[in-house]
Design an enzyme around this catalytic site. Structure first.
Site, PDB file in Angstrom:
ATOM      1  N   GLU A   1       0.832  -1.216   0.000  1.00  0.00           N
ATOM      2  CA  GLU A   1       0.000   0.000   0.000  1.00  0.00           C
ATOM      3  C   GLU A   1       0.861   1.258   0.000  1.00  0.00           C
ATOM      4  OE1 GLU A   1      -3.079   0.051  -0.541  1.00  0.00           O
ATOM      5  OE2 GLU A   1      -3.851  -1.915   0.026  1.00  0.00           O
TER       6      GLU A   1
ATOM      7  N   ASP B   1      -4.378  -9.775  -8.830  1.00  0.00           N
ATOM      8  CA  ASP B   1      -4.617  -8.796  -9.912  1.00  0.00           C
ATOM      9  C   ASP B   1      -3.401  -8.036 -10.448  1.00  0.00           C
ATOM     10  OD1 ASP B   1      -4.538  -7.502  -7.428  1.00  0.00           O
ATOM     11  OD2 ASP B   1      -6.511  -6.578  -7.584  1.00  0.00           O
TER      12      ASP B   1
ATOM     13  N   GLU C   1     -11.635   0.495 -10.833  1.00  0.00           N
ATOM     14  CA  GLU C   1     -11.123  -0.367 -11.910  1.00  0.00           C
ATOM     15  C   GLU C   1     -11.991  -0.367 -13.162  1.00  0.00           C
ATOM     16  OE1 GLU C   1     -11.124  -1.088  -8.701  1.00  0.00           O
ATOM     17  OE2 GLU C   1      -9.043  -1.564  -8.208  1.00  0.00           O
TER      18      GLU C   1
ATOM     19  N   THR D   1      -0.487   1.084 -10.436  1.00  0.00           N
ATOM     20  CA  THR D   1      -1.801   0.500 -10.125  1.00  0.00           C
ATOM     21  C   THR D   1      -2.671   1.444  -9.293  1.00  0.00           C
ATOM     22  OG1 THR D   1      -2.889  -1.561  -9.467  1.00  0.00           O
ATOM     23  CG2 THR D   1      -1.144  -0.716  -7.996  1.00  0.00           C
TER      24      THR D   1
HETATM   25  C1  DMJ Z   1      -6.098   0.675  -5.228  1.00  0.00           C
HETATM   26  O1  DMJ Z   1      -5.346   0.928  -4.098  1.00  0.00           O
HETATM   27  C2  DMJ Z   1      -5.271   0.035  -6.315  1.00  0.00           C
HETATM   28  O2  DMJ Z   1      -5.923   0.148  -7.534  1.00  0.00           O
HETATM   29  C3  DMJ Z   1      -4.979  -1.421  -6.041  1.00  0.00           C
HETATM   30  O3  DMJ Z   1      -4.303  -2.033  -7.117  1.00  0.00           O
HETATM   31  C4  DMJ Z   1      -6.264  -2.157  -5.783  1.00  0.00           C
HETATM   32  N1  DMJ Z   1      -7.083  -1.520  -4.790  1.00  0.00           N
HETATM   33  C5  DMJ Z   1      -7.317  -0.094  -4.853  1.00  0.00           C
HETATM   34  C6  DMJ Z   1      -8.515   0.345  -5.638  1.00  0.00           C
HETATM   35  O4  DMJ Z   1      -9.553  -0.508  -5.716  1.00  0.00           O
END
Ligand code: DMJ
Length: 441
Positions: free
Chosen positions: A107, A234, A350, A434
């Site tokens: 995170e 993912d 997403e 991400t």
């Molecule tokens: C975000 O922190 C990032 O996209 C992560 O890859 C997945 N979870 C959250 C959003 O849903």
């Protein structure tokens, strides 16, 4: 004549109003400001806003400025210059990683390291790079496991790493940020550590080329063999592809190619409700569940970026069905029965990210219409007087007391980019991490 008119009304479907992109971009920008002002008013200096109780939360009891760091590049992209200047100054004056707290490496990397690096690249303010370098140094001991795969947590002050039970997403979603830090500081150590972890994980794929959902980073043994493209796995796939593009890395290109082949062979499930990527046992390929959720909806974007528009479009269509079933997507459904298995909606981005990628590649107005639906539903159900709130339940639309930082980093950024002029971000010259922080190729 009256009869004819009636017939026409019944027979001809009402065409959706064409989307006015400029007007929509302005509305998204205004909603970003609404959410940001709520944060400023009730949570300034803390990690995240609690929009219902009008208070704040710090993930680790001490602030790491999650929301300001995550939101800064969105402000820059939206041309919110005053807000961006104030936020940047606050970050460079107040943000300190010299804290005796154990944090989640994944995170902190995607939100803070990613946010600092992209904001540095956009502003050229060396103080942001200095913060990123300081953070990167503090995170490095996380890789000191027998396999080279990172532990889950790391103490920012002592460097003590712990929690050996990890997963592909947490092991494999580091190389864009660590690699960019290496490029900008000319110190290869960051890239090398993250690459070694990625290699170690890939080497443990099954004979049919899949990874599972949980792995012990000390022994390298898989704990949970469930294989899918959802949470816990993912962004491992996302980073294989993006690493190959951001760093022109041939190993990552080949790892991505092999992985995609395995995913297409084993996961694709053509159901009555559409095409999905389901869940199988990584060892046998045997189907174990027909589950799909909000997190999995990143995959159309990755497929599109990898050049597979056909599957990307089919999957995004299925995701759109999942959204529309409850007029906002649940965290998890059974795609055969369309039953809701987990009714939360934590303001995830997403599905919107995928619409943005698909619009970029196809220019099909359908994706603008999807974006408008997402936006209208967000405003209708998640907006509060002082920000935006997660939904505890997409069926009842009961709100929960949190505005996650990624709502400003990702959800509103991708919505804005979908409607803003095409050259707002030079898509072909950046790779989004991400958490939607654009890193320069
Ligand atoms: C975000 O922190 C990032 O996209 C992560 O890859 C997945 N979870 C959250 C959003 O849903």
């Amino acid at each position: 004549m009256k009869k004819l008119l009636l017939l026409l009304l019944v027979a001809v479907p009402v065409a959706a109003q064409p989307v006015d992109r400029a007007a929509m971009a302005a509305r998204v920008r205004a909603e970003f400001l609404h959410a940001w002002h709520g944060y400023e008013r009730y949570a300034w200096g803390h990690d995240e806003l609690r929009p219902l109780s009008k208070s704040w939360v710090d993930w680790y009891g001490q602030p790491l400025l999650m929301t300001p760091v995550d939101a800064l590049d969105t402000m820059l992209i939206m041309g919110l210059d005053d807000e961006a200047a104030k936020t940047k100054n606050f970050i460079v004056e107040k943000l300190s990683f010299d804290r005796n707290i154990s944090v989640k490496n994944f995170e902190i990397t995607i939100r803070l390291l990613g946010g600092l690096l992209s904001s540095y690249e956009m502003t050229g303010d060396a103080r942001l790079l200095h913060l990123a370098d300081d953070l990167g140094r503090r995170l490095l001991p996380v890789f000191e496991s027998p396999t080279g795969m990172p532990y889950v947590c790391i103490n920012l002050k002592t460097g003590e790493a712990d929690d050996e039970l990890s997963n592909p997403a947490e092991v494999g979603t580091l190389i864009l940020e660590f690699g960019t830090l290496s490029r900008l500081t000319h110190d290869p150590v960051y890239f090398d550590k993250a690459k070694r972890a990625l290699d170690a994980l890939y080497a443990r794929r099954s004979k049919i080329g899949l990874v599972g959902e949980e792995i012990d980073v000390e022994s390298g043994v898989w704990i949970d063999p469930a294989s899918h493209v959802g949470g816990a796995i993912d962004s491992y796939y996302e980073y294989l592809l993006k690493c190959s593009q951001l760093f022109a890395d041939r190993d990552c290109a080949s790892m991505w190619g092999e992985s995609l082949r395995a995913l297409n062979d084993c996961l694709i499930d053509d159901a009555a409700s559409g095409l999905w990527y389901g869940e199988v046992d990584m060892r046998t390929g045997e189907r174990t569940a027909a589950e799909f959720g909000a997190l999995n909806a990143f995959f159309p974007a990755v497929l599109a970026l990898g050049g597979d528009l056909r599957h990307a479009e089919q999957l995004e269509n299925s995701c759109y069905g999942m959204w529309n079933d409850q007029a906002i997507e649940p965290e998890l459904i059974d795609y055969r029965s369309m039953e809701v298995l987990d009714a939360h909606y934590p303001l995830r981005p997403e599905i919107i990210e995928s619409a943005y990628y698909l619009y970029h590649y196809t220019k099909d107005p359908r994706y603008l219409e999807m974006g408008r639906t997402f936006f209208e539903d967000l405003v209708r159900y998640c907006r509060t007087d002082d920000g935006y709130a997660v939904l505890q339940d997409v069926i009842t639309k009961k709100q929960g007391d949190l505005m996650p930082s990624y709502f400003l980093a990702e959800t509103l950024k991708y919505l804005y980019l979908l409607f803003a002029p095409d050259d707002t971000v030079d898509f072909d010259w950046v790779i989004f991490n991400t958490e939607a922080h654009p890193l320069r190729r």
